[in-house]
Design an enzyme around this catalytic site. Structure first.
Site, PDB file in Angstrom:
ATOM      1  N   LYS A  42      25.194  45.607  54.878  1.00 45.38           N
ATOM      2  CA  LYS A  42      25.712  44.875  53.745  1.00 45.38           C
ATOM      3  C   LYS A  42      26.221  45.811  52.656  1.00 45.38           C
ATOM      4  O   LYS A  42      26.916  45.399  51.754  1.00 45.38           O
ATOM      5  CB  LYS A  42      24.587  44.007  53.133  1.00 45.38           C
ATOM      6  CG  LYS A  42      23.918  43.102  54.145  1.00 45.38           C
ATOM      7  CD  LYS A  42      22.601  42.526  53.576  1.00 45.38           C
ATOM      8  CE  LYS A  42      21.888  41.805  54.699  1.00 45.38           C
ATOM      9  NZ  LYS A  42      20.468  41.592  54.346  1.00 45.38           N
ATOM     10  N   GLY A  43      25.838  47.088  52.741  1.00 43.44           N
ATOM     11  CA  GLY A  43      26.038  48.003  51.620  1.00 43.44           C
ATOM     12  C   GLY A  43      27.476  48.128  51.147  1.00 43.44           C
ATOM     13  O   GLY A  43      27.737  48.243  49.946  1.00 43.44           O
ATOM     14  N   GLU A  98      33.195  52.664  53.999  1.00 46.46           N
ATOM     15  CA  GLU A  98      31.752  52.921  53.919  1.00 46.46           C
ATOM     16  C   GLU A  98      31.295  52.983  52.467  1.00 46.46           C
ATOM     17  O   GLU A  98      32.061  53.347  51.579  1.00 46.46           O
ATOM     18  CB  GLU A  98      31.434  54.270  54.594  1.00 46.46           C
ATOM     19  CG  GLU A  98      31.183  54.157  56.085  1.00 46.46           C
ATOM     20  CD  GLU A  98      29.768  53.650  56.393  1.00 46.46           C
ATOM     21  OE1 GLU A  98      29.119  53.073  55.504  1.00 46.46           O
ATOM     22  OE2 GLU A  98      29.331  53.835  57.531  1.00 46.46           O
ATOM     23  N   ASP A  99      30.026  52.666  52.256  1.00 44.51           N
ATOM     24  CA  ASP A  99      29.451  52.787  50.917  1.00 44.51           C
ATOM     25  C   ASP A  99      29.116  54.245  50.606  1.00 44.51           C
ATOM     26  O   ASP A  99      29.498  54.778  49.576  1.00 44.51           O
ATOM     27  CB  ASP A  99      28.210  51.894  50.755  1.00 44.51           C
ATOM     28  CG  ASP A  99      27.216  51.989  51.927  1.00 44.51           C
ATOM     29  OD1 ASP A  99      27.453  52.801  52.864  1.00 44.51           O
ATOM     30  OD2 ASP A  99      26.208  51.274  51.899  1.00 44.51           O
ATOM     31  N   ASP A 102      26.013  60.154  54.182  1.00 44.19           N
ATOM     32  CA  ASP A 102      24.920  61.094  53.896  1.00 44.19           C
ATOM     33  C   ASP A 102      24.851  62.100  55.057  1.00 44.19           C
ATOM     34  O   ASP A 102      25.556  63.098  55.044  1.00 44.19           O
ATOM     35  CB  ASP A 102      23.632  60.284  53.737  1.00 44.19           C
ATOM     36  CG  ASP A 102      22.422  61.137  53.390  1.00 44.19           C
ATOM     37  OD1 ASP A 102      22.613  62.229  52.829  1.00 44.19           O
ATOM     38  OD2 ASP A 102      21.282  60.719  53.669  1.00 44.19           O
ATOM     39  N   PHE A 152      18.833  59.876  45.750  1.00 46.80           N
ATOM     40  CA  PHE A 152      18.935  58.550  46.340  1.00 46.80           C
ATOM     41  C   PHE A 152      19.436  57.586  45.258  1.00 46.80           C
ATOM     42  O   PHE A 152      18.904  57.549  44.155  1.00 46.80           O
ATOM     43  CB  PHE A 152      17.574  58.094  46.870  1.00 46.80           C
ATOM     44  CG  PHE A 152      17.639  56.826  47.667  1.00 46.80           C
ATOM     45  CD1 PHE A 152      17.929  56.859  49.015  1.00 46.80           C
ATOM     46  CD2 PHE A 152      17.418  55.595  47.056  1.00 46.80           C
ATOM     47  CE1 PHE A 152      17.998  55.676  49.752  1.00 46.80           C
ATOM     48  CE2 PHE A 152      17.488  54.414  47.781  1.00 46.80           C
ATOM     49  CZ  PHE A 152      17.782  54.461  49.133  1.00 46.80           C
ATOM     50  N   VAL A 153      20.482  56.835  45.556  1.00 47.90           N
ATOM     51  CA  VAL A 153      21.101  55.975  44.543  1.00 47.90           C
ATOM     52  C   VAL A 153      21.072  54.512  44.966  1.00 47.90           C
ATOM     53  O   VAL A 153      21.007  54.191  46.157  1.00 47.90           O
ATOM     54  CB  VAL A 153      22.557  56.407  44.259  1.00 47.90           C
ATOM     55  CG1 VAL A 153      22.592  57.757  43.565  1.00 47.90           C
ATOM     56  CG2 VAL A 153      23.404  56.437  45.527  1.00 47.90           C
ATOM     57  N   ASP A 159      21.179  49.686  48.380  1.00 45.02           N
ATOM     58  CA  ASP A 159      19.871  49.080  48.153  1.00 45.02           C
ATOM     59  C   ASP A 159      18.736  50.078  48.319  1.00 45.02           C
ATOM     60  O   ASP A 159      18.895  51.146  48.917  1.00 45.02           O
ATOM     61  CB  ASP A 159      19.644  47.943  49.151  1.00 45.02           C
ATOM     62  CG  ASP A 159      19.358  48.465  50.575  1.00 45.02           C
ATOM     63  OD1 ASP A 159      20.209  49.183  51.110  1.00 45.02           O
ATOM     64  OD2 ASP A 159      18.268  48.163  51.101  1.00 45.02           O
ATOM     65  N   ARG A 165      21.077  45.865  45.030  1.00 46.03           N
ATOM     66  CA  ARG A 165      22.472  45.896  45.462  1.00 46.03           C
ATOM     67  C   ARG A 165      23.414  45.352  44.397  1.00 46.03           C
ATOM     68  O   ARG A 165      24.550  45.798  44.272  1.00 46.03           O
ATOM     69  CB  ARG A 165      22.676  45.038  46.717  1.00 46.03           C
ATOM     70  CG  ARG A 165      22.062  45.585  47.974  1.00 46.03           C
ATOM     71  CD  ARG A 165      22.584  44.777  49.166  1.00 46.03           C
ATOM     72  NE  ARG A 165      21.754  44.920  50.337  1.00 46.03           N
ATOM     73  CZ  ARG A 165      21.813  45.945  51.187  1.00 46.03           C
ATOM     74  NH1 ARG A 165      22.682  46.916  50.977  1.00 46.03           N
ATOM     75  NH2 ARG A 165      21.027  46.006  52.227  1.00 46.03           N
TER      76      ARG A 165
HETATM   77  P1  IMP Z   1      24.050  58.424  57.071  1.00 47.43           P
HETATM   78  O1  IMP Z   1      24.062  57.859  58.469  1.00 47.43           O
HETATM   79  O2  IMP Z   1      22.930  59.383  56.865  1.00 47.43           O
HETATM   80  O3  IMP Z   1      25.372  59.001  56.657  1.00 47.43           O
HETATM   81  O4  IMP Z   1      23.667  57.225  56.112  1.00 47.43           O
HETATM   82  C1  IMP Z   1      24.535  56.215  55.789  1.00 47.43           C
HETATM   83  C2  IMP Z   1      23.790  54.954  55.413  1.00 47.43           C
HETATM   84  O5  IMP Z   1      22.468  55.214  54.888  1.00 47.43           O
HETATM   85  C3  IMP Z   1      24.523  54.245  54.318  1.00 47.43           C
HETATM   86  O6  IMP Z   1      25.481  53.348  54.828  1.00 47.43           O
HETATM   87  C4  IMP Z   1      23.400  53.550  53.559  1.00 47.43           C
HETATM   88  O7  IMP Z   1      23.117  52.294  54.148  1.00 47.43           O
HETATM   89  C5  IMP Z   1      22.195  54.417  53.741  1.00 47.43           C
HETATM   90  N1  IMP Z   1      22.012  55.314  52.575  1.00 47.43           N
HETATM   91  C6  IMP Z   1      22.177  56.662  52.563  1.00 47.43           C
HETATM   92  N2  IMP Z   1      21.938  57.157  51.350  1.00 47.43           N
HETATM   93  C7  IMP Z   1      21.625  56.116  50.555  1.00 47.43           C
HETATM   94  C8  IMP Z   1      21.296  56.001  49.147  1.00 47.43           C
HETATM   95  O8  IMP Z   1      21.253  56.972  48.364  1.00 47.43           O
HETATM   96  N3  IMP Z   1      21.020  54.748  48.691  1.00 47.43           N
HETATM   97  C9  IMP Z   1      21.055  53.646  49.505  1.00 47.43           C
HETATM   98  N4  IMP Z   1      21.384  53.698  50.812  1.00 47.43           N
HETATM   99  C10 IMP Z   1      21.656  54.933  51.336  1.00 47.43           C
HETATM  100 MG    MG Z   2      23.919  50.706  54.608  1.00 46.77          MG
END
Ligand code: IMP
Ligand code: MG
Length: 187
Positions: A42-43, A98-99, A102, A152-153, A159, A165
């Site tokens: 949902k992000g 994408e939101d 990371d 972490f945001v 969320d 959210r």
């Molecule tokens: P990645 O696979 O590590 O790149 O993570 C991506 C997903 O992790 C994002 O789409 C978010 O759902 C979640 N995520 C990563 N960092 C944060 C954060 O700081 N706050 C909230 N959700 C996060």
């Molecule tokens: Mg997400």
């Protein structure tokens, strides 16, 4: 709610201004085409709806839903698709919206999945890029809203345990809220 936030990183005006700039870039790059904007529930929904409203070429939107195993902070990169797209991807100009990226593992999984369906083009647009924990170094990001510090945001779609959210800004949670190892609250 607001009391749980230690610091506002990006306020609604900053977000709106940057979303407008990204939309202008996308409108230029996709002129004469009909991109399919794909987001993950949902992000990224808050970002996608604002971004798409500011893009001036005809477009479609569609959604996928995934579950990641492991907690939000300890990303495992193991992802399971629980809702697929409704729209055919083959031959389309697909823009993955994408939101936050990371480790890059989630986006990497989605890129592989979409690529296997032979889109005409496939690019990534992310509102936030936090490069400190990147595992998938080869991930190419075509549109990037903001690079953020290693925190972490929450807010604007992001969320913590399902909450925050709907905050109209992006902020850092107070340490006492962000306790990953804290025992689950009694029901
Ligand atoms: P990645 O696979 O590590 O790149 O993570 C991506 C997903 O992790 C994002 O789409 C978010 O759902 C979640 N995520 C990563 N960092 C944060 C954060 O700081 N706050 C909230 N959700 C996060
Ligand atoms: Mg997400």
């Amino acid at each position: 709610m607001r009391n749980d936030i230690r610091e506002v990183l990006l306020d609604r005006e900053q977000i709106a201004a940057r979303v407008g700039e990204l939309a202008a870039e996308i409108s230029r790059d996709y002129a004469g085409r009909n991109p399919l904007l794909v987001s993950v529930l949902k992000g990224a929904v808050y970002f996608l709806t604002d971004l798409s409203r500011a893009v001036e070429v005809p477009l479609e939107i569609d959604f996928m839903a995934i579950t990641s195993y492991g907690s939000a902070r300890a990303q495992s990169g193991v992802v399971r698709l629980i809702k697929d797209l409704d729209v055919e991807v083959t031959g389309r100009d697909v823009l993955l919206v994408e939101d936050i990226i990371d480790t890059g593992l989630t986006a990497g999984y989605l890129v592989r999945l979409l690529h296997a369906r032979s889109p005409s083009t496939l690019r990534i647009c992310t509102l936030l890029d936090r490069p400190y924990r990147r595992i998938l170094e080869t991930l190419e990001i075509s549109y990037r809203g903001f690079e953020i510090p290693d925190r972490f945001v929450v807010g604007y779609g992001l969320d913590y345990r399902g909450q925050y959210r709907h905050l109209p800004f992006i902020g850092v949670l107070k340490d006492e809220i962000l306790r990953e190892d804290a025992p689950a609250p009694e029901a």
